[in-house]
Design an enzyme around this catalytic site. Structure first.
Site, PDB file in Angstrom:
ATOM      1  N   TYR A   1       0.859  -1.185   0.000  1.00  0.00           N
ATOM      2  CA  TYR A   1       0.000   0.000   0.000  1.00  0.00           C
ATOM      3  C   TYR A   1       0.896   1.236   0.000  1.00  0.00           C
ATOM      4  O   TYR A   1       1.775   1.364   0.850  1.00  0.00           O
ATOM      5  CB  TYR A   1      -0.886  -0.009   1.250  1.00  0.00           C
ATOM      6  CG  TYR A   1      -1.818   1.172   1.377  1.00  0.00           C
ATOM      7  CD1 TYR A   1      -2.921   1.301   0.546  1.00  0.00           C
ATOM      8  CD2 TYR A   1      -1.600   2.147   2.353  1.00  0.00           C
ATOM      9  CE1 TYR A   1      -3.788   2.378   0.678  1.00  0.00           C
ATOM     10  CE2 TYR A   1      -2.474   3.227   2.491  1.00  0.00           C
ATOM     11  CZ  TYR A   1      -3.560   3.330   1.652  1.00  0.00           C
ATOM     12  OH  TYR A   1      -4.408   4.399   1.774  1.00  0.00           O
TER      13      TYR A   1
ATOM     14  N   ASP B   1       9.289   2.765  -0.306  1.00  0.00           N
ATOM     15  CA  ASP B   1       8.268   3.440   0.492  1.00  0.00           C
ATOM     16  C   ASP B   1       8.570   3.118   1.950  1.00  0.00           C
ATOM     17  O   ASP B   1       8.227   2.041   2.446  1.00  0.00           O
ATOM     18  CB  ASP B   1       6.885   2.931   0.068  1.00  0.00           C
ATOM     19  CG  ASP B   1       5.772   3.438   0.969  1.00  0.00           C
ATOM     20  OD1 ASP B   1       6.078   4.045   2.014  1.00  0.00           O
ATOM     21  OD2 ASP B   1       4.593   3.229   0.624  1.00  0.00           O
TER      22      ASP B   1
ATOM     23  N   LYS C   1       4.483  10.075   8.359  1.00  0.00           N
ATOM     24  CA  LYS C   1       4.160   9.822   9.766  1.00  0.00           C
ATOM     25  C   LYS C   1       5.326  10.068  10.726  1.00  0.00           C
ATOM     26  O   LYS C   1       5.298  11.026  11.477  1.00  0.00           O
ATOM     27  CB  LYS C   1       3.639   8.390   9.975  1.00  0.00           C
ATOM     28  CG  LYS C   1       2.548   7.977   8.984  1.00  0.00           C
ATOM     29  CD  LYS C   1       2.050   6.578   9.272  1.00  0.00           C
ATOM     30  CE  LYS C   1       1.389   5.946   8.075  1.00  0.00           C
ATOM     31  NZ  LYS C   1       0.096   5.397   8.294  1.00  0.00           N
TER      32      LYS C   1
HETATM   33  N1  HOZ Z   1      -4.855   1.434   6.475  1.00  0.00           N
HETATM   34  C1  HOZ Z   1      -4.213   2.557   7.075  1.00  0.00           C
HETATM   35  C2  HOZ Z   1      -2.897   2.170   7.669  1.00  0.00           C
HETATM   36  N2  HOZ Z   1      -2.173   1.191   6.964  1.00  0.00           N
HETATM   37  C3  HOZ Z   1      -5.135   3.147   8.085  1.00  0.00           C
HETATM   38  C4  HOZ Z   1      -4.771   4.501   8.508  1.00  0.00           C
HETATM   39  C5  HOZ Z   1      -5.812   5.173   9.409  1.00  0.00           C
HETATM   40  O1  HOZ Z   1      -6.972   4.783   9.435  1.00  0.00           O
HETATM   41  O2  HOZ Z   1      -5.442   6.114  10.084  1.00  0.00           O
END
Ligand code: HOZ
Length: 429
Positions: free
Chosen positions: A144, A239, A267
């Site tokens: 992702y 990434d 982040k």
């Molecule tokens: N799927 C996202 C993290 N891999 C979720 C992020 C979120 O909801 O803050």
């Protein structure tokens, strides 16, 4: 536990926010039930709106390596805020955090700040395309890279949690330029490269995957990708949104000793505030506007509050490098403890771990790519596990495809409580 207030807030939220959430996985749809609304957090703990205290294994999906509301980060943000919140002009602190990032991360000369990991990866791919003059990219099934169009092809994480690995709204034209490879399968990558001779701008990868559970790279896999890229002129994009400044000061590049051409961050580099970044050597970065022709911009990019939080966080990680060892030891302790009780309870499981990232899969087979992650997802069992853990005061990600991220604020007592909860919850599995 009581979730009365959370339930009321969720009902109100659903009237004005799609699904009641601003990011889908948070809605708990994958695990059933209703989301817990968090009121505040400190150190290793979340405190929800009903007054429950939860040991946190999400840590805002990775960045809070030092725990919630970490004082040096808070102080830096508060002091900065007193001087104004956004100017849309250059500020000194942007240079200071860039200098520190360039010092900590191998193989980068310049870094550009953006507002999220999505923006970082999206911009990195545009830069790779501009630099190479080629259009196609290779991504890996289950990786992702945020929600921009090119990446929503067999994306892991939220996309797969909701059974929409390929999102409607992504045009055929965009999808055709994204070639899909199998994680940890070098032969597959070679075949794709050969079949698309001289058309590929970059290979983008989570060098430790974190969005189909945690999947470390097989031995030689990242090195093999580097070789393919060196032979063909394709750019290698790491990434490191989840892994950068977490698995080592210099991320996976440092940990695995493999150099990428462009590295994406998110982040962590904002200390938990909305920041992303991408970085590379001069030759590539100077292709960006205003020096070069590839356009990329943003009013809130390099925002002073976000930079203050990020600089405070990176400074602490740089000055106290023992943190990396400490957090890794804690994760290993948790790993061993869970391994022991799950074995005693005759549960079929696989635990994957790399540094302070860990995931539990309810299947016996090794989880090495998206197919094996999906096969061992065992959603029924995971949902039971998730709610059991929550009931025992442990907050893990509400999806079988997400990774747990530890913070150094966790004590060994917290870890023991977590292991005891795993034991209790899985006794009758
Ligand atoms: N799927 C996202 C993290 N891999 C979720 C992020 C979120 O909801 O803050």
């Amino acid at each position: 536990m009581i979730y009365k207030r959370s339930s009321e807030l969720f009902a109100e939220a659903q009237k004005v926010i799609p699904g009641g959430v601003n990011s889908p996985v948070r809605a708990f749809k994958a695990v059933g039930g209703e989301p817990v609304f968090i009121e505040r957090a400190e150190g290793a703990y979340l405190y929800d709106e009903d007054g429950n205290k939860l040991i946190d294994y999400i840590n805002s999906w990775g960045p809070l390596i030092l725990g919630h509301a970490h004082k040096p980060v808070l102080d830096a943000v508060i002091e900065k805020a007193k001087k104004g919140t956004s100017f849309g002009t250059p500020t000194e602190i942007e240079t200071r955090i860039a200098e520190l990032a360039v010092k900590m991360v191998p193989n980068i000369d310049k870094i550009r700040m953006v507002n999220s990991g999505t923006e970082a990866c999206m911009s990195a791919v545009r830069l790779a395309r501009g630099f190479t003059g080629k259009e196609k990219i290779i991504k890996f099934a289950g990786c992702y890279h945020g929600h921009s169009d090119s990446f929503l092809i067999q994306a892991g994480s939220g996309a797969v949690t909701f059974g929409t690995p390929n999102s409607p709204g992504v045009t055929q034209g965009t999808a055709k330029d994204t070639l899909l490879a199998k994680y940890n399968d070098l032969e597959n990558v070679k075949e794709l490269v050969e079949a698309n001779n001289d058309e590929i701008a970059c290979i983008i990868i989570e060098p430790v995957a974190g969005n189909m559970g945690c999947i470390p790279p097989a031995e030689g896999f990242l090195e093999g990708l580097r070789e393919i890229c060196d032979e063909t002129g394709i750019l290698l994009v790491f990434d490191e949104v989840m892994t950068g400044f977490r698995l080592a000061p210099g991320g996976v590049q440092e940990r695995a000793g493999v150099k990428a051409d462009i590295i994406c961050f998110g982040k962590v580099i904002g200390g938990g505030l909305p920041v992303g970044a991408f970085a590379a050597r001069n030759e590539i970065m100077d292709y960006l506007a205003p020096v070069g022709p590839v356009y990329q911009a943003g009013t809130l990019s390099g925002n002073p509050l976000a930079m203050a939080a990020g600089l405070a966080m990176l400074t602490e990680l740089d000055n106290k490098r023992e943190i990396f060892e400490s957090i890794e030891k804690k994760t290993e302790y948790l790993h061993k403890g869970m391994d022991k009780v799950l074995t005693q309870n005759n549960v079929d499981f696989t635990i994957n771990r790399e540094g302070s990232m860990i995931s539990v899969h309810f299947g016996k087979e090794p989880v090495t790519d998206f197919d094996s992650a999906a096969k061992s997802a065992n959603l029924g069992l995971f949902n039971k596990f998730f709610h059991g853990m929550l009931e025992n005061g442990i907050y893990i990600a509400p999806s079988a495809f997400e990774t747990w991220f530890l913070s150094d604020a966790l004590s060994y007592e917290d870890l023991d409580k977590t292991i005891a909860a795993v034991d209790k919850v899985t006794k009758d599995f």
